[in-house]
Scaffold this motif. Structure first.
Motif, short mmCIF file in Angstrom:
data_model
loop_
_atom_site.label_atom_id
_atom_site.label_comp_id
_atom_site.label_asym_id
_atom_site.label_seq_id
_atom_site.Cartn_x
_atom_site.Cartn_y
_atom_site.Cartn_z
N GLU A 6 0.83 -1.21 0.00
CA GLU A 6 0.00 0.00 0.00
C GLU A 6 0.87 1.26 0.00
O GLU A 6 0.56 2.22 -0.70
N GLN A 7 1.95 1.25 0.75
CA GLN A 7 2.86 2.39 0.80
C GLN A 7 3.51 2.61 -0.58
O GLN A 7 3.65 3.75 -1.02
N CYS A 8 3.87 1.54 -1.23
CA CYS A 8 4.47 1.62 -2.57
C CYS A 8 3.50 2.25 -3.57
O CYS A 8 3.85 3.17 -4.31
N VAL A 9 2.27 1.74 -3.58
CA VAL A 9 1.27 2.27 -4.51
C VAL A 9 0.94 3.72 -4.19
O VAL A 9 0.80 4.55 -5.10
N GLN A 10 0.86 4.05 -2.92
CA GLN A 10 0.61 5.44 -2.53
C GLN A 10 1.73 6.35 -3.02
O GLN A 10 1.49 7.46 -3.50
N HIS A 11 2.97 5.88 -2.90
CA HIS A 11 4.11 6.65 -3.40
C HIS A 11 3.98 6.90 -4.90
O HIS A 11 4.24 8.01 -5.38
N LEU A 12 3.57 5.88 -5.65
CA LEU A 12 3.38 6.05 -7.09
C LEU A 12 2.28 7.07 -7.40
O LEU A 12 2.41 7.88 -8.31
N PHE A 13 1.19 7.01 -6.64
CA PHE A 13 0.12 8.00 -6.82
C PHE A 13 0.63 9.41 -6.58
O PHE A 13 0.30 10.34 -7.33
N GLU A 14 1.44 9.57 -5.55
CA GLU A 14 1.99 10.89 -5.25
C GLU A 14 2.96 11.37 -6.32
O GLU A 14 2.98 12.55 -6.68
N GLN A 15 3.78 10.46 -6.85
CA GLN A 15 4.77 10.83 -7.86
C GLN A 15 4.18 10.97 -9.26
O GLN A 15 4.55 11.88 -10.00
N TRP A 16 3.29 10.06 -9.64
CA TRP A 16 2.77 10.02 -11.01
C TRP A 16 1.36 10.57 -11.15
O TRP A 16 0.88 10.78 -12.26
#
Length: 119
Positions: free
Chosen positions: A91-101
């Motif tokens: 979940e943290q990984c996917v959240q990071h991608l949402f924030e970056q992309w």
């Protein structure tokens, strides 16, 4: 008309097989934001490389940190060393991608987890 990479490749293949030319595309293809689980080896590695070579933005995760970092270095992709059975880390990984992309266009769940036991 196909709007994704694999369908366009299949159309081109079928056109060549039929003896014709591949359909000509006009306009600019949309760059997709792709996340692949289990992307460091095997089929996942091939998926990462195919989408990246088509010009898409690709991130992937895997438990094999060495293979993942090497693939990311050679392909210009983003690698996240994690085990998908760790829900909080995923979940943290996917959240990071949402924030970056801003968003994801595709999530390819390539990883498989099995607890095999004899019958």
């Amino acid at each position: 008309m196909a709007d994704n990479y694999l369908e366009r490749k299949m159309e081109a293949y079928q056109a060549r097989k039929a003896g014709g030319k591949a359909p000509k595309r006009t306009g600019v293809a949309k760059t997709r934001r792709v996340f692949v689980t289990g992307g460091a080896a095997g089929i996942g590695r091939a998926i990462v490389k195919a989408f990246r070579s088509a010009g898409h933005r690709v991130a992937f995760c895997d438990v094999d940190e060495t293979a993942g970092r090497e693939l990311a270095l050679h392909t210009g992709t983003d690698f996240f060393p994690l085990d998908v059975t760790d829900v909080a880390a995923l979940e943290q990984c996917v959240q990071h991608l949402f924030e970056q992309w801003g968003d994801l266009d595709m999530v390819i769940n390539n990883v498989g987890v099995g607890d095999f036991q004899p019958l």
